[in-house]
Design an enzyme around this catalytic site. Structure first.
Site, PDB file in Angstrom:
ATOM      1  N   LYS A 203      -6.691  19.763  38.833  1.00 47.32           N
ATOM      2  CA  LYS A 203      -5.876  18.546  38.817  1.00 47.32           C
ATOM      3  C   LYS A 203      -6.558  17.502  39.693  1.00 47.32           C
ATOM      4  O   LYS A 203      -7.425  17.827  40.508  1.00 47.32           O
ATOM      5  CB  LYS A 203      -4.473  18.829  39.361  1.00 47.32           C
ATOM      6  N   HIS A 204      -6.159  16.253  39.540  1.00 46.96           N
ATOM      7  CA  HIS A 204      -6.748  15.186  40.349  1.00 46.96           C
ATOM      8  C   HIS A 204      -6.333  15.341  41.809  1.00 46.96           C
ATOM      9  O   HIS A 204      -5.217  15.747  42.116  1.00 46.96           O
ATOM     10  CB  HIS A 204      -6.331  13.816  39.825  1.00 46.96           C
ATOM     11  N   GLU A 205      -7.268  15.009  42.693  1.00 44.95           N
ATOM     12  CA  GLU A 205      -6.986  15.050  44.128  1.00 44.95           C
ATOM     13  C   GLU A 205      -5.847  14.084  44.454  1.00 44.95           C
ATOM     14  O   GLU A 205      -5.716  13.012  43.850  1.00 44.95           O
ATOM     15  CB  GLU A 205      -8.239  14.654  44.907  1.00 44.95           C
ATOM     16  N   ASP A 214     -11.747  15.218  38.895  1.00 40.71           N
ATOM     17  CA  ASP A 214     -12.207  13.886  39.295  1.00 40.71           C
ATOM     18  C   ASP A 214     -13.646  13.604  38.870  1.00 40.71           C
ATOM     19  O   ASP A 214     -14.128  12.477  39.035  1.00 40.71           O
ATOM     20  CB  ASP A 214     -12.103  13.732  40.819  1.00 40.71           C
TER      21      ASP A 214
END
Length: 570
Positions: A203-205, A214
């Protein structure tokens, strides 16, 4: 009684968040006071236990809890006079190993790869190879592909004898490494967009830092810039006028932006399209605008004879840079604009130059300052209802302000990322068939970008001058991603186009139909067989199976389209 609070290790300079109130024990019945809570297992937690009277800190424990584990924090009074307590963490039920599904999936795909390698070895047997080539008849597919780049030998090779050697030679007219790079980025993007098995690193930071998710969008932007250089060079070399090429650029940009606004962004499962809360920014919108700026920039300042080496330059080592000095001045001006707006623009209620997530970050001092100037510009120009409502910072940092990771200000650095990809394309054109020169320059660019990133970030996640941040598309994020992109392109170029140890499969096929795969995976995201009702929605194994199946299906679809000579180009 006691108050239990927690702080995530991924939350930088955050406030402790209240978890539970533990009532005092019943002295007469000797029953301890208890409270049950669920805690996050993605990152290490710091548990803080305070007395409800006077808010005195009793103990602090840092621990990384495991998924589905059952734990007890046992608090005992050691001395009533000194009011000291002991805090012991007890494991009642051990956590599961949540990474086993990844290992199992890896073994499955390695088994498939082994089968394909065995099949490749069988293809070296003459009778088998001749039968397969006779059945597949790939000459027409290859002719169609190479004609888009204006290969001078396409017609001749297509009309020659149907021998496998001639087919292999013709297929090399187009650099397969570029499509492989694009396809690799795209399939990882599809996988993480579908959920990435619900693992936090897919998942995105939340704010500063990097995860696997990312990496892929800037790589896709990078390779788009590389393709711009090659495609514009081909069109101009084959006699297209600049006015005609400009028309194609404008039309393609318009289509990408419209597809993003009308087709991809709205969630039609929730009802008809509503202009009241339609998200204006988006991935395709940013790609379309970036393509427009970089392609027009290349078209305006491209110089005849530059790629063929007929132009004289004072420094041969910079012959792929100096002829394009107006482009570099334009890009530097854009970066100055980004720096000035980011660090000098006054934002109401926020400190000047703020780069934080807001919410409970920065000790809760700036809860409504998510994204600083970038968020403020989007809310001012587009309106709060027309930008992304659930940014990745909302979970850990508990932000309440809408923030769009594809907003206006970050587009400036996206243009810079595509321009660096454009530079990679120029290297390929200037040093055509000089593999050592191409790879050495890719390596040099990677080192330069890496050094700039190290300076900007001070080799730190949080303490640098400009931290790496995908939500902001910070300049350090672009230099870091381009550092990785140059290295990755170098490796793929070496394996696929220089040594020809790898055909680029299976990533080559979605790379040939990137727009169709991206739009298709967004439109059919909630349809079977890309998604189905799971027995256990908390299971990594089920989520990973579903998400990998969906990504694999798009690879298979792109392969079938490739075999049937169907390529959706905008």
């Amino acid at each position: 009684g006691l108050r239990l609070a927690a702080l995530s290790g991924a939350c930088h300079q955050c406030l402790y968040q209240f978890l539970a109130f533990v009532p005092p024990s019943n002295g007469s019945l000797r029953e301890p006071g208890t409270a049950a809570v669920m805690v996050d297992t993605q990152h290490p937690l710091t548990l803080l236990l305070n007395s409800s009277l006077g808010d005195r800190e009793l103990c602090k424990i840092q621990y990384h809890f495991g998924e589905f584990g059952n734990y007890s924090l046992v608090v005992k009074t050691l001395s009533s006079s000194t009011k000291t307590v002991s805090c012991d963490l007890v494991i009642n039920e051990g956590p599961i190993n949540s990474y086993l599904p990844i290992l199992f999936a890896f073994l499955v795909y390695m088994g498939i790869l082994a089968i394909l390698i065995v099949g490749h070895l069988f293809m070296k047997i003459d009778p088998v190879r001749n039968w397969v080539y006779k059945k597949l008849n790939p000459r027409e597919t290859d002719r169609l592909i190479n004609s888009e780049l204006g290969s001078p030998n396409t017609t001749d090779s297509a009309s020659s004898g149907p021998t496998p050697r001639l087919w292999s030679t013709a297929s090399r007219q187009r650099l397969r490494s570029l499509d492989t790079f694009r396809g690799l980025s795209l399939i990882i993007m599809v996988f993480v967009n579908y959920g990435g098995g619900k693992y936090w690193f897919f998942k995105h930071e939340s704010w500063n830092g990097l995860t696997v998710a990312d990496l892929v969008f800037p790589w896709f932007v990078f390779i788009m810039g590389t393709s711009i250089s090659l495609s514009l060079n081909s069109m101009l070399r084959w006699g297209s006028s600049k006015r005609k090429v400009l028309g194609k650029i404008l039309w393609r940009s318009f289509l990408l932006i419209m597809l993003g606004i009308i087709v991809v962004n709205p969630n039609y499962c929730l009802g008809p399209l509503s202009w009241d809360n339609l998200r204006i920014p988006g991935v395709l919108q940013r790609l379309g605008f970036t393509y427009l700026v970089v392609a027009v920039l290349e078209l305006l300042f491209t110089r005849a004879g530059a790629e063929t080496g007929t132009l004289e330059t004072p420094c041969l080592a910079l012959q792929d840079i100096l002829p394009y000095w107006p482009q570099w001045i334009f890009i530097l001006m854009l970066e100055v604009i980004w720096l000035c707006l980011t660090f000098l623009l006054p934002v109401p209620g926020c400190p000047r130059g703020y780069l934080g997530p807001g919410g409970i970050g920065d000790f809760g001092n700036y809860p409504n300052c998510t994204g600083g100037a970038a968020g403020y510009i989007d809310r001012l120009l587009l309106g709060e209802k027309h930008i992304y409502q659930h940014p990745s910072s909302s979970v850990i940092y508990q932000t309440t302000m809408p923030y769009d990771p594809e907003g206006i200000l970050g587009t400036i650095n996206t243009i810079f990322m595509a321009f660096l990809g454009l530079q990679a394309g120029k290297i390929i054109l200037f040093y055509k068939d000089q593999h050592k020169q191409i790879m050495s320059r890719f390596f040099i660019w990677s080192i330069v970008m890496g050094i700039i990133s190290a300076i900007l970030t001070k080799c730190s996640k949080e303490e640098g001058f400009i931290p790496i941040n995908k939500n902001l598309w910070s300049i350090s994020y672009v230099t870091t991603m381009s550092c990785f992109a140059f290295i990755l392109l170098l490796l793929i170029y070496y394996l696929v186009d220089v040594k020809r140890l790898w055909s680029g499969a299976p990533f080559f096929y979605p790379g040939m139909n990137s727009i169709l795969v991206y739009i298709g995976h967004e439109v059919f995201e909630n349809y079977f067989p890309f998604k189905w009702k799971m027995q256990d929605s908390q299971s990594h194994a089920e989520h990973l199976t579903q998400n990998l199946t969906a990504a694999t299906l798009w690879v298979i679809i792109s392969y079938l389209l490739y075999r049937r000579r169907i390529f959706w180009k905008i």
